[in-house]
Design a protein around this motif. Structure first.
Motif, mmCIF file in Angstrom:
data_model
loop_
_atom_site.group_PDB
_atom_site.id
_atom_site.type_symbol
_atom_site.label_atom_id
_atom_site.label_comp_id
_atom_site.label_asym_id
_atom_site.label_seq_id
_atom_site.Cartn_x
_atom_site.Cartn_y
_atom_site.Cartn_z
ATOM 1 N N LEU A 8 0.856 -1.177 0.000
ATOM 2 C CA LEU A 8 0.000 0.000 0.000
ATOM 3 C C LEU A 8 0.898 1.234 0.000
ATOM 4 N N VAL A 9 0.509 2.249 -0.722
ATOM 5 C CA VAL A 9 1.277 3.492 -0.776
ATOM 6 C C VAL A 9 0.405 4.596 -0.186
ATOM 7 N N SER A 10 0.918 5.262 0.858
ATOM 8 C CA SER A 10 0.173 6.340 1.511
ATOM 9 C C SER A 10 0.180 7.580 0.618
ATOM 10 N N PRO A 11 -0.687 8.547 0.902
ATOM 11 C CA PRO A 11 -0.684 9.791 0.112
ATOM 12 C C PRO A 11 0.672 10.508 0.133
ATOM 13 N N GLU A 12 1.453 10.288 1.194
ATOM 14 C CA GLU A 12 2.772 10.911 1.291
ATOM 15 C C GLU A 12 3.827 10.133 0.505
ATOM 16 N N GLY A 13 3.469 8.973 -0.037
ATOM 17 C CA GLY A 13 4.397 8.165 -0.812
ATOM 18 C C GLY A 13 5.096 7.071 -0.025
ATOM 19 N N THR A 14 4.754 6.907 1.239
ATOM 20 C CA THR A 14 5.334 5.853 2.056
ATOM 21 C C THR A 14 4.775 4.508 1.630
ATOM 22 N N TYR A 40 3.349 -1.325 11.398
ATOM 23 C CA TYR A 40 2.116 -1.266 10.623
ATOM 24 C C TYR A 40 1.397 0.057 10.851
ATOM 25 N N PRO A 41 1.864 1.116 10.189
ATOM 26 C CA PRO A 41 1.248 2.425 10.407
ATOM 27 C C PRO A 41 -0.157 2.498 9.816
ATOM 28 N N HIS A 45 -5.308 -0.400 23.478
ATOM 29 C CA HIS A 45 -4.139 -0.149 22.632
ATOM 30 C C HIS A 45 -4.606 0.234 21.235
ATOM 31 N N GLU A 46 -4.155 1.394 20.762
ATOM 32 C CA GLU A 46 -4.517 1.828 19.411
ATOM 33 C C GLU A 46 -3.528 1.268 18.406
ATOM 34 N N LEU A 47 -4.065 0.646 17.374
ATOM 35 C CA LEU A 47 -3.220 0.146 16.306
ATOM 36 C C LEU A 47 -2.857 1.296 15.377
ATOM 37 N N GLY A 48 -1.787 1.121 14.651
ATOM 38 C CA GLY A 48 -1.420 2.143 13.677
ATOM 39 C C GLY A 48 -0.035 2.700 13.883
ATOM 40 N N GLY A 49 0.757 2.106 14.736
ATOM 41 C CA GLY A 49 2.121 2.577 14.949
ATOM 42 C C GLY A 49 3.112 1.473 14.667
ATOM 43 N N GLY A 50 4.360 1.784 14.760
ATOM 44 C CA GLY A 50 5.401 0.777 14.596
ATOM 45 C C GLY A 50 5.512 0.274 13.171
ATOM 46 N N ASN A 101 3.995 0.575 2.310
ATOM 47 C CA ASN A 101 3.710 -0.305 3.440
ATOM 48 C C ASN A 101 3.411 -1.711 2.932
ATOM 49 N N HIS A 102 4.197 -2.667 3.379
ATOM 50 C CA HIS A 102 4.044 -4.054 2.976
ATOM 51 C C HIS A 102 2.960 -4.707 3.830
ATOM 52 N N VAL A 103 2.044 -5.445 3.188
ATOM 53 C CA VAL A 103 0.926 -6.081 3.880
ATOM 54 C C VAL A 103 0.946 -7.575 3.586
#
Length: 171
Positions: free
Chosen positions: A33-39, A139-140, A132-137, A41-43
């Protein structure tokens, strides 16, 4: 845990079918997945049996023509695991998320909780990792969807009992 995207009907169904095929039939086992910022992320897909799917069709009179909106999610997000006292809160807005977390804590707790204990108990749960909120580390989070895992342990029950006994949590 949760993916939402728009696409043509055939493309969306092809993506779902490729995830269900798995490695032995040359299906999709992972994607990026590619974020709007261009990062990037492997899933990892993992077992497709644990995935739920929901699709909706957008009106044909839109700028892009006939599009589907597809949701792919881990089925555990919908179910409360009462024996293990684990549940999930998924919300696309920050407003009201604390109330949803508190309602789930009260549902999972095997003891009665008073509403005016919400502040100190939710703070304790966040501090101890029971909320615990997911979305860090590794797996953003991409987008504005929030997912929180709520897990009530015997340690929480002892904390509430001690709080009542020591008059920190007043009736």
């Amino acid at each position: 845990m949760f993916l939402s995207f728009y696409g043509r009907d055939a493309s969306a169904m092809q993506f779902i079918a490729a995830m269900e095929l798995g490695r032995t039939e040359h299906g999709i086992t992972d994607f990026t997945l590619v974020s709007p910022e261009g990062t990037r992320n492997h899933v990892q897909v993992g077992s497709a049996e644990r995935l739920g799917k929901f699709t909706g069709r957008l009106p044909r009179q839109n700028l892009f023509g006939s599009l589907n909106h597809l949701f792919v999610y881990d089925k555990r997000l919908q179910e409360i695991d009462k024996p293990n006292r684990i549940g999930w809160v998924v919300s696309n807005v920050d407003a009201g998320i604390e109330e949803k977390v508190w309602a789930l804590v009260k549902t999972l707790a095997p003891i009665a909780l008073l509403d005016h204990w919400q502040g100190p108990l939710i703070a304790w749960c966040r501090e101890k990792g029971a909320v615990h909120e997911l979305g860090g580390g590794l797996y953003p989070r991409i987008g504005n969807l929030h997912a929180l895992r709520v897990s009530i342990s015997d340690h929480f029950i002892r904390h509430v009992s001690e709080g009542v006994r020591n008059r920190v949590l007043l009736p």
